[in-house]
Design an enzyme around this catalytic site. Structure first.
Site, PDB file in Angstrom:
ATOM      1  N   THR A  34      64.283  95.445  19.761  1.00 58.94           N
ATOM      2  CA  THR A  34      64.160  94.206  20.548  1.00 58.94           C
ATOM      3  C   THR A  34      62.678  93.935  20.821  1.00 58.94           C
ATOM      4  OG1 THR A  34      64.152  95.301  22.704  1.00 58.94           O
ATOM      5  CG2 THR A  34      66.324  94.723  21.809  1.00 58.94           C
ATOM      6  N   TYR A  49      59.178 103.683  34.847  1.00 58.45           N
ATOM      7  CA  TYR A  49      60.360 103.314  34.047  1.00 58.45           C
ATOM      8  C   TYR A  49      61.381 104.455  34.023  1.00 58.45           C
ATOM      9  CZ  TYR A  49      63.089 101.505  30.079  1.00 58.45           C
ATOM     10  OH  TYR A  49      64.103 101.044  29.273  1.00 58.45           O
ATOM     11  N   ASP A  89      65.359  86.081  39.414  1.00 54.99           N
ATOM     12  CA  ASP A  89      64.484  87.254  39.319  1.00 54.99           C
ATOM     13  C   ASP A  89      65.200  88.378  40.061  1.00 54.99           C
ATOM     14  OD1 ASP A  89      62.643  89.274  39.608  1.00 54.99           O
ATOM     15  OD2 ASP A  89      61.032  87.990  40.392  1.00 54.99           O
ATOM     16  N   VAL A  90      65.744  89.329  39.305  1.00 58.19           N
ATOM     17  CA  VAL A  90      66.586  90.359  39.937  1.00 58.19           C
ATOM     18  C   VAL A  90      65.806  91.240  40.909  1.00 58.19           C
ATOM     19  CG1 VAL A  90      68.202  90.418  37.979  1.00 58.19           C
ATOM     20  CG2 VAL A  90      66.308  92.065  38.056  1.00 58.19           C
TER      21      VAL A  90
HETATM   22  P1  NAD Z   1      63.838  92.492  26.354  1.00 59.38           P
HETATM   23  O1  NAD Z   1      62.444  92.570  26.901  1.00 59.38           O
HETATM   24  O2  NAD Z   1      64.032  92.121  24.927  1.00 59.38           O
HETATM   25  O3  NAD Z   1      64.695  91.494  27.259  1.00 59.38           O
HETATM   26  C1  NAD Z   1      64.724  91.667  28.646  1.00 59.38           C
HETATM   27  C2  NAD Z   1      65.221  90.398  29.299  1.00 59.38           C
HETATM   28  O4  NAD Z   1      65.180  90.617  30.717  1.00 59.38           O
HETATM   29  C3  NAD Z   1      64.336  89.186  29.006  1.00 59.38           C
HETATM   30  O5  NAD Z   1      65.139  88.059  28.729  1.00 59.38           O
HETATM   31  C4  NAD Z   1      63.542  89.032  30.303  1.00 59.38           C
HETATM   32  O6  NAD Z   1      63.146  87.685  30.550  1.00 59.38           O
HETATM   33  C5  NAD Z   1      64.542  89.509  31.331  1.00 59.38           C
HETATM   34  N1  NAD Z   1      63.907  89.947  32.577  1.00 59.38           N
HETATM   35  C6  NAD Z   1      62.783  90.710  32.723  1.00 59.38           C
HETATM   36  N2  NAD Z   1      62.510  90.870  34.023  1.00 59.38           N
HETATM   37  C7  NAD Z   1      63.476  90.208  34.716  1.00 59.38           C
HETATM   38  C8  NAD Z   1      63.718  90.007  36.093  1.00 59.38           C
HETATM   39  N3  NAD Z   1      62.914  90.513  37.033  1.00 59.38           N
HETATM   40  N4  NAD Z   1      64.821  89.273  36.439  1.00 59.38           N
HETATM   41  C9  NAD Z   1      65.633  88.746  35.509  1.00 59.38           C
HETATM   42  N5  NAD Z   1      65.423  88.878  34.185  1.00 59.38           N
HETATM   43  C10 NAD Z   1      64.367  89.603  33.791  1.00 59.38           C
HETATM   44  O7  NAD Z   1      64.488  93.922  26.698  1.00 59.38           O
HETATM   45  P2  NAD Z   1      65.660  94.724  25.942  1.00 59.38           P
HETATM   46  O8  NAD Z   1      65.035  95.649  24.990  1.00 59.38           O
HETATM   47  O9  NAD Z   1      66.725  93.803  25.491  1.00 59.38           O
HETATM   48  O10 NAD Z   1      66.193  95.626  27.156  1.00 59.38           O
HETATM   49  C11 NAD Z   1      67.320  95.267  27.925  1.00 59.38           C
HETATM   50  C12 NAD Z   1      67.698  96.444  28.814  1.00 59.38           C
HETATM   51  O11 NAD Z   1      67.968  97.595  28.028  1.00 59.38           O
HETATM   52  C13 NAD Z   1      66.570  96.852  29.788  1.00 59.38           C
HETATM   53  O12 NAD Z   1      67.142  97.242  31.007  1.00 59.38           O
HETATM   54  C14 NAD Z   1      65.934  98.033  29.079  1.00 59.38           C
HETATM   55  O13 NAD Z   1      65.286  98.893  29.969  1.00 59.38           O
HETATM   56  C15 NAD Z   1      67.169  98.671  28.468  1.00 59.38           C
HETATM   57  N6  NAD Z   1      66.845  99.534  27.330  1.00 59.38           N
HETATM   58  C16 NAD Z   1      66.221  99.030  26.225  1.00 59.38           C
HETATM   59  C17 NAD Z   1      65.920  99.884  25.176  1.00 59.38           C
HETATM   60  C18 NAD Z   1      65.244  99.398  23.923  1.00 59.38           C
HETATM   61  O14 NAD Z   1      64.903 100.237  23.067  1.00 59.38           O
HETATM   62  N7  NAD Z   1      65.038  98.107  23.723  1.00 59.38           N
HETATM   63  C19 NAD Z   1      66.243 101.247  25.258  1.00 59.38           C
HETATM   64  C20 NAD Z   1      66.872 101.718  26.400  1.00 59.38           C
HETATM   65  C21 NAD Z   1      67.173 100.849  27.436  1.00 59.38           C
END
Ligand code: NAD
Length: 246
Positions: free
Chosen positions: A181, A146, A55-56
């Site tokens: 995602t 966020y 858990d980061v």
């Molecule tokens: P997602 O929800 O599909 O996956 C996130 C992953 O992080 C999951 O496997 C989850 O279990 C893990 N996670 C959550 N909290 C955690 C914690 N405290 N410790 C360790 N692992 C944890 O999300 P995504 O869409 O793949 O997003 C990944 C990254 O990209 C994030 O940082 C998100 O903010 C960023 N991002 C996503 C988007 C988008 O449109 N999907 C856009 C901009 C930025």
């Protein structure tokens, strides 16, 4: 074989990144709060790869994760700081401190803790790539925690990139637009995101694929990006450049 740590690598962008980095020859370590899924995903990549719970947002958990790597004699050559969680869009007047802290803990403090512990061990240099967002660069009303966290990730990237340049550690960030995602699908299901409006607003007229983010992460983590540090690269299909109504 380079070892690359990928936080939040069990799903979404992180999982697409894990598959790409593994296919291109890295040993991938998936660090995810969903420990069982991290294990399962890593096993599906092959025997060289590892999945561990982490858990980061929790310093003890991060320290435990690195102790587990140390015990296996693994030192990261690259860290992809991808774990993150999306925000609700509650009116700001109804938001409380606990929610704000949670958003900052996961998205910002987690990025810092992982970078610090990885850098402590990168005695021969390395590359760290953080996941920022268009949310760091443009307003998303209601998503205060966020957006603030992602703006913080941009600041952290610049600070650490400059501070650690003389240690041979490059620190960069990618700022994705809307990527297809679970994070986005959940927001859509809960009525917090209008997919058609996003397609209209985006110059490329579509969502970004996780693999399109992974490609840029791969580049920034590779020697091909040897002169790039403390930078933020938008991978947003023109979103932040676009100023018309859509
Ligand atoms: P997602 O929800 O599909 O996956 C996130 C992953 O992080 C999951 O496997 C989850 O279990 C893990 N996670 C959550 N909290 C955690 C914690 N405290 N410790 C360790 N692992 C944890 O999300 P995504 O869409 O793949 O997003 C990944 C990254 O990209 C994030 O940082 C998100 O903010 C960023 N991002 C996503 C988007 C988008 O449109 N999907 C856009 C901009 C930025």
């Amino acid at each position: 074989m380079r070892t690359t740590l990928i936080t939040g690598g069990a799903d979404g962008i992180g999982w697409a990144t894990a598959q790409m980095f593994a296919a291109r020859g890295d040993r991938v370590v998936i660090a995810d709060i969903k420990g069982d899924r991290a294990l399962e995903r890593a096993a599906s990549l092959g025997a060289d790869h590892l999945g561990l719970p982490c858990d980061v947002s929790d310093e003890h958990s991060v320290l435990g994760f690195f102790t587990a790597l140390d015990a296996r004699g693994l030192t990261a050559g690259a860290l992809i700081n991808n774990a993150g969680a999306g925000d609700t869009a509650k009116p700001s007047l109804e938001q409380d401190a606990a929610h704000m802290r949670r958003m900052l803990d996961i998205n910002l403090t987690g990025t810092f803790l992982m970078a610090r512990e990885a850098a402590r061990r990168m005695t021969h240099g390395g590359a760290i790539v953080n996941l920022a967002s268009i949310a760091a660069l443009t307003a998303l009303p209601g998503r205060n925690g966020y957006c603030a966290a992602k703006a913080g990730v941009v600041a952290l990237t610049r600070n650490l990139g400059c501070e650690w340049a003389d240690r041979g550690i490059r620190v960069n960030a990618v700022a994705p637009g809307y990527v297809q995602t679970d994070l986005v699908r959940t927001l859509e299901r809960e009525g917090l995101l209008d997919a058609d409006a996003i397609r209209r607003r985006s110059p490329i007229g579509r969502f970004i694929e996780p693999a399109e983010i992974a490609e840029v992460l791969w580049f920034l983590a590779s020697p091909a990006a040897s002169a790039i540090t403390a930078s933020v690269v938008p991978v947003d299909g023109g979103w932040t450049a676009f100023g018309a109504a859509g």
